[in-house]
Design an enzyme around this catalytic site. Sequence first.
Site, PDB file in Angstrom:
ATOM      1  N   SER A  31      40.773  37.770  41.075  1.00  0.00           N
ATOM      2  CA  SER A  31      39.329  37.501  41.051  1.00  0.00           C
ATOM      3  C   SER A  31      38.744  37.471  42.460  1.00  0.00           C
ATOM      4  O   SER A  31      39.278  36.797  43.338  1.00  0.00           O
ATOM      5  CB  SER A  31      39.056  36.136  40.411  1.00  0.00           C
ATOM      6  OG  SER A  31      39.595  36.096  39.125  1.00  0.00           O
ATOM      7  N   HIS A  62      33.981  45.460  33.230  1.00  0.00           N
ATOM      8  CA  HIS A  62      35.129  45.153  34.075  1.00  0.00           C
ATOM      9  C   HIS A  62      36.298  46.076  33.763  1.00  0.00           C
ATOM     10  O   HIS A  62      37.435  45.652  33.654  1.00  0.00           O
ATOM     11  CB  HIS A  62      35.544  43.693  33.913  1.00  0.00           C
ATOM     12  CG  HIS A  62      34.535  42.747  34.457  1.00  0.00           C
ATOM     13  ND1 HIS A  62      33.422  42.372  33.756  1.00  0.00           N
ATOM     14  CD2 HIS A  62      34.451  42.124  35.651  1.00  0.00           C
ATOM     15  CE1 HIS A  62      32.704  41.542  34.495  1.00  0.00           C
ATOM     16  NE2 HIS A  62      33.303  41.373  35.644  1.00  0.00           N
ATOM     17  N   HIS A  84      44.117  40.517  31.067  1.00  0.00           N
ATOM     18  CA  HIS A  84      44.652  39.161  30.893  1.00  0.00           C
ATOM     19  C   HIS A  84      45.053  38.947  29.433  1.00  0.00           C
ATOM     20  O   HIS A  84      44.407  39.442  28.522  1.00  0.00           O
ATOM     21  CB  HIS A  84      43.597  38.119  31.284  1.00  0.00           C
ATOM     22  CG  HIS A  84      43.249  38.137  32.739  1.00  0.00           C
ATOM     23  ND1 HIS A  84      42.192  38.862  33.227  1.00  0.00           N
ATOM     24  CD2 HIS A  84      43.823  37.528  33.802  1.00  0.00           C
ATOM     25  CE1 HIS A  84      42.132  38.702  34.544  1.00  0.00           C
ATOM     26  NE2 HIS A  84      43.100  37.891  34.920  1.00  0.00           N
ATOM     27  N   TYR A  86      44.683  36.235  27.815  1.00  0.00           N
ATOM     28  CA  TYR A  86      43.650  35.444  27.121  1.00  0.00           C
ATOM     29  C   TYR A  86      42.514  36.306  26.560  1.00  0.00           C
ATOM     30  O   TYR A  86      41.746  35.853  25.724  1.00  0.00           O
ATOM     31  CB  TYR A  86      43.082  34.333  28.022  1.00  0.00           C
ATOM     32  CG  TYR A  86      42.357  34.803  29.266  1.00  0.00           C
ATOM     33  CD1 TYR A  86      41.105  35.394  29.197  1.00  0.00           C
ATOM     34  CD2 TYR A  86      42.924  34.643  30.520  1.00  0.00           C
ATOM     35  CE1 TYR A  86      40.437  35.832  30.331  1.00  0.00           C
ATOM     36  CE2 TYR A  86      42.275  35.063  31.668  1.00  0.00           C
ATOM     37  CZ  TYR A  86      41.034  35.656  31.563  1.00  0.00           C
ATOM     38  OH  TYR A  86      40.391  36.084  32.686  1.00  0.00           O
ATOM     39  N   GLU A  87      42.431  37.548  27.036  1.00  0.00           N
ATOM     40  CA  GLU A  87      41.392  38.438  26.501  1.00  0.00           C
ATOM     41  C   GLU A  87      41.780  38.956  25.120  1.00  0.00           C
ATOM     42  O   GLU A  87      40.954  39.577  24.450  1.00  0.00           O
ATOM     43  CB  GLU A  87      41.174  39.623  27.447  1.00  0.00           C
ATOM     44  CG  GLU A  87      40.564  39.226  28.776  1.00  0.00           C
ATOM     45  CD  GLU A  87      40.560  40.375  29.772  1.00  0.00           C
ATOM     46  OE1 GLU A  87      39.525  41.029  29.890  1.00  0.00           O
ATOM     47  OE2 GLU A  87      41.588  40.611  30.414  1.00  0.00           O
ATOM     48  N   ALA A 114      43.609  33.988  41.377  1.00  0.00           N
ATOM     49  CA  ALA A 114      42.885  32.738  41.620  1.00  0.00           C
ATOM     50  C   ALA A 114      43.636  31.671  40.833  1.00  0.00           C
ATOM     51  O   ALA A 114      44.112  31.939  39.726  1.00  0.00           O
ATOM     52  CB  ALA A 114      41.459  32.861  41.110  1.00  0.00           C
ATOM     53  N   MET A 212      46.203  31.879  34.963  1.00  0.00           N
ATOM     54  CA  MET A 212      46.318  32.557  33.668  1.00  0.00           C
ATOM     55  C   MET A 212      46.750  34.014  33.819  1.00  0.00           C
ATOM     56  O   MET A 212      46.477  34.840  32.954  1.00  0.00           O
ATOM     57  CB  MET A 212      44.978  32.498  32.932  1.00  0.00           C
ATOM     58  CG  MET A 212      44.417  31.092  32.771  1.00  0.00           C
ATOM     59  SD  MET A 212      42.755  31.145  32.095  1.00  0.00           S
ATOM     60  CE  MET A 212      42.223  29.433  32.377  1.00  0.00           C
ATOM     61  N   SER A 213      47.423  34.322  34.925  1.00  0.00           N
ATOM     62  CA  SER A 213      47.872  35.712  35.117  1.00  0.00           C
ATOM     63  C   SER A 213      49.241  35.707  35.794  1.00  0.00           C
ATOM     64  O   SER A 213      49.937  34.694  35.772  1.00  0.00           O
ATOM     65  CB  SER A 213      46.853  36.473  35.974  1.00  0.00           C
ATOM     66  OG  SER A 213      46.827  35.966  37.289  1.00  0.00           O
ATOM     67  N   ASN A 236      39.895  26.179  43.200  1.00  0.00           N
ATOM     68  CA  ASN A 236      39.369  24.876  42.748  1.00  0.00           C
ATOM     69  C   ASN A 236      40.528  23.920  42.634  1.00  0.00           C
ATOM     70  O   ASN A 236      41.670  24.345  42.488  1.00  0.00           O
ATOM     71  CB  ASN A 236      38.701  25.039  41.369  1.00  0.00           C
ATOM     72  CG  ASN A 236      39.678  25.593  40.348  1.00  0.00           C
ATOM     73  OD1 ASN A 236      39.969  26.800  40.336  1.00  0.00           O
ATOM     74  ND2 ASN A 236      40.224  24.727  39.512  1.00  0.00           N
ATOM     75  N   HIS A 248      33.764  28.409  36.034  1.00  0.00           N
ATOM     76  CA  HIS A 248      34.147  29.731  36.524  1.00  0.00           C
ATOM     77  C   HIS A 248      33.336  30.139  37.756  1.00  0.00           C
ATOM     78  O   HIS A 248      33.850  30.830  38.644  1.00  0.00           O
ATOM     79  CB  HIS A 248      33.988  30.761  35.401  1.00  0.00           C
ATOM     80  CG  HIS A 248      34.421  32.141  35.797  1.00  0.00           C
ATOM     81  ND1 HIS A 248      35.727  32.430  36.158  1.00  0.00           N
ATOM     82  CD2 HIS A 248      33.735  33.304  35.908  1.00  0.00           C
ATOM     83  CE1 HIS A 248      35.809  33.704  36.473  1.00  0.00           C
ATOM     84  NE2 HIS A 248      34.620  34.266  36.329  1.00  0.00           N
TER      85      HIS A 248
END
Length: 273
Positions: A31, A62, A84, A86-87, A114, A212-213, A236, A248
Amino acid sequence: MSDEYARVQAAAAFVRERIPAAPEIAIVLGSGLGDFASHVGDAIVMPYESIPGWPPARVIGHAGKLVVGTVRGKAVAVLSGRAHFYEGHPMANVVFATRVVAALGVKTLLLTNAAGGINTSFSQGALMVIDDHINLVGTNPLVGPNDERFGPRFPDMTEVYSKRLRAVADRAAERNGLQLAHGIYVGLHGPSYETPAEIRYLRAIGADAVGMSTVAEAIVARHAGMQVLGISCITNMAAGVLPQPLNHAEVMETAQRVRGAFIALLEEIVGTI
Ligand code: HPA
């Protein structure tokens, strides 16, 4: 599984026909790092949707692209945009790009992402070399019949992230006057962020950063015999570390803020590999 091998080979053949030389290094941009693609010299740009077999993007706008060219004199393939889990992509699609670059002959894979900071000594915007990972995605990209042409049934995971490449990253950071943290990355399914209780649990099991990757790609890269380096941007502090909710926008803002230093570090690393 043999169908998957054919799909990877078809994509690799398409790419091979369009590039002057096989890339040695592939870089997956996390990201906010998309800009790195514009630092590639003699760039040949292939939108993912133009490559046969490439998984369709789920997030509109994207789609992403593969950029092949040179960085500091090295032949590189840059993957701008990743699929990803989660997609809702099947795992085979999440790791498709990794398998294509392996088929192209790439020996070194640089994974960036990230991540949320679990280790309270980290601060927002820190860069962390991934020393090892914990797979809590809930599955493994190698589940299913094993195709030996991709790699062995039970690949060793003793050194997923190359010790040599981690040292290369340290030296590159030193030359750039940049602080570089080290730690354990835990990969989760997502897409919801973690609860504070989950973060306390993840800290207790030894994780320093959460995302998450990366984990699935790293496993498949090792399966294929590539050397892996992973670098997280701590965008973060993880849930419950600070008395504020996560969002996000904050993740993207931090990624944007450190993008210059991150890109310079990547270039320095590529130059030294
Ligand atoms: N959790 C999971 N994934 C993330 C985070 C986080 O806090 N920040 C960026 N990616």
